[in-house]
Design a protein around this motif. Structure first.
Motif, mmCIF file in Angstrom:
data_model
loop_
_atom_site.group_PDB
_atom_site.id
_atom_site.type_symbol
_atom_site.label_atom_id
_atom_site.label_comp_id
_atom_site.label_asym_id
_atom_site.label_seq_id
_atom_site.Cartn_x
_atom_site.Cartn_y
_atom_site.Cartn_z
ATOM 1 N N LYS A 190 -9.937 -8.798 17.152
ATOM 2 C CA LYS A 190 -8.592 -8.281 16.922
ATOM 3 C C LYS A 190 -8.626 -7.169 15.880
ATOM 4 N N VAL A 191 -7.817 -6.144 16.106
ATOM 5 C CA VAL A 191 -7.618 -5.044 15.168
ATOM 6 C C VAL A 191 -6.130 -4.727 15.176
ATOM 7 N N ARG A 192 -5.586 -4.538 13.971
ATOM 8 C CA ARG A 192 -4.162 -4.190 13.903
ATOM 9 C C ARG A 192 -3.913 -3.325 12.677
ATOM 10 N N PRO A 193 -3.368 -2.152 12.889
ATOM 11 C CA PRO A 193 -2.990 -1.329 11.736
ATOM 12 C C PRO A 193 -1.557 -1.650 11.310
ATOM 13 N N GLU A 194 -1.347 -1.722 10.015
ATOM 14 C CA GLU A 194 0.007 -1.877 9.477
ATOM 15 C C GLU A 194 0.270 -0.664 8.615
ATOM 16 N N GLY A 195 1.275 0.104 8.976
ATOM 17 C CA GLY A 195 1.580 1.319 8.234
ATOM 18 C C GLY A 195 3.020 1.358 7.783
ATOM 19 N N GLY A 196 3.242 2.019 6.667
ATOM 20 C CA GLY A 196 4.587 2.188 6.143
ATOM 21 C C GLY A 196 5.348 3.242 6.926
ATOM 22 N N ARG A 241 7.911 6.255 -1.114
ATOM 23 C CA ARG A 241 7.522 7.003 0.082
ATOM 24 C C ARG A 241 7.040 6.101 1.223
ATOM 25 N N LYS A 242 6.690 4.857 0.908
ATOM 26 C CA LYS A 242 6.196 3.912 1.927
ATOM 27 C C LYS A 242 5.107 4.575 2.780
ATOM 28 N N ASN A 243 4.120 5.141 2.092
ATOM 29 C CA ASN A 243 3.090 5.938 2.760
ATOM 30 C C ASN A 243 1.717 5.281 2.703
ATOM 31 N N GLY A 244 1.674 3.998 2.971
ATOM 32 C CA GLY A 244 0.401 3.273 2.991
ATOM 33 C C GLY A 244 0.057 2.781 4.385
ATOM 34 N N MET A 245 -1.242 2.612 4.614
ATOM 35 C CA MET A 245 -1.743 2.103 5.902
ATOM 36 C C MET A 245 -2.868 1.120 5.611
ATOM 37 N N ILE A 246 -2.840 0.000 6.304
ATOM 38 C CA ILE A 246 -3.910 -0.987 6.181
ATOM 39 C C ILE A 246 -4.398 -1.343 7.577
ATOM 40 N N PRO A 247 -5.599 -0.906 7.952
ATOM 41 C CA PRO A 247 -6.183 -1.409 9.193
ATOM 42 C C PRO A 247 -6.779 -2.795 8.928
ATOM 43 N N PHE A 248 -6.352 -3.766 9.689
ATOM 44 C CA PHE A 248 -6.865 -5.134 9.600
ATOM 45 C C PHE A 248 -7.861 -5.337 10.739
ATOM 46 N N VAL A 249 -9.041 -5.850 10.423
ATOM 47 C CA VAL A 249 -10.090 -6.057 11.416
ATOM 48 C C VAL A 249 -10.542 -7.511 11.338
ATOM 49 N N ALA A 253 0.842 -1.196 0.000
ATOM 50 C CA ALA A 253 0.000 0.000 0.000
ATOM 51 C C ALA A 253 0.877 1.245 0.000
ATOM 52 N N GLY A 254 0.441 2.253 -0.707
ATOM 53 C CA GLY A 254 1.185 3.500 -0.764
ATOM 54 C C GLY A 254 2.160 3.518 -1.919
ATOM 55 N N GLN A 255 2.905 4.592 -1.998
ATOM 56 C CA GLN A 255 3.899 4.747 -3.053
ATOM 57 C C GLN A 255 5.189 4.047 -2.633
ATOM 58 N N THR A 256 5.775 3.314 -3.550
ATOM 59 C CA THR A 256 6.950 2.501 -3.246
ATOM 60 C C THR A 256 8.062 3.311 -2.591
ATOM 61 N N MET A 283 1.279 9.709 11.245
ATOM 62 C CA MET A 283 0.498 8.687 11.946
ATOM 63 C C MET A 283 1.436 7.734 12.665
ATOM 64 N N PRO A 284 2.087 8.217 13.744
ATOM 65 C CA PRO A 284 2.964 7.318 14.498
ATOM 66 C C PRO A 284 2.151 6.187 15.129
ATOM 67 N N ASP A 285 2.825 5.107 15.449
ATOM 68 C CA ASP A 285 2.157 3.940 16.022
ATOM 69 C C ASP A 285 1.328 4.298 17.247
#
Length: 117
Positions: free
Chosen positions: A77-83, A63-71, A58-61, A90-92
């Motif tokens: 369980k919920v877990r966000p994975e961000g570049g 810039r690594k600027n993608g976020m995927i919230p997994f639900v 996700a995001g631009q290669t 959007m810090p952790d």
């Protein structure tokens, strides 16, 4: 957006898709949303979400600027994975606070569409 758990109302899904597309055009950051009833057997939450995030890129290669919230509603369980490119905006710790204070209360009341939106 991928809603394998079937928890996002169609009107919310359409609205969210438009908002995420607009956000990507404005900020260049890309957010995807993924739901599945439970974490697949034979893997942990962390292993699964990291592997998916790495595969989907996700995001631009550069810039690594993608976020995927997994639900995973069936597993609660919920877990966000961000570049790393989102670490400034959007810090952790902020992602965790948003989940704890805004998302989970809606999930607990059964409003998965609202929590995801």
């Amino acid at each position: 957006m991928t809603d394998k758990a079937g928890v996002i109302a169609p009107d919310v899904a359409a609205r969210l898709e438009r908002r995420l597309e607009d956000f990507e055009k404005e900020a260049s950051n890309q957010f995807l949303v993924y739901t599945e009833k439970t974490v697949p057997d034979g893997t942990t939450l962390e292993e699964y979400t990291v592997a998916c995030a790495q595969a989907w890129k996700a995001g631009q290669t550069q810039r690594k600027n993608g976020m995927i919230p997994f639900v995973f509603p069936g597993a609660r369980k919920v877990r966000p994975e961000g570049g790393y490119g989102l670490e400034g905006s959007m810090p952790d710790a902020l992602a965790r606070r948003v989940i704890d204070e805004q998302v989970l209360p809606l999930f607990r009341s059964g409003d998965f569409s609202g929590g995801i939106e």
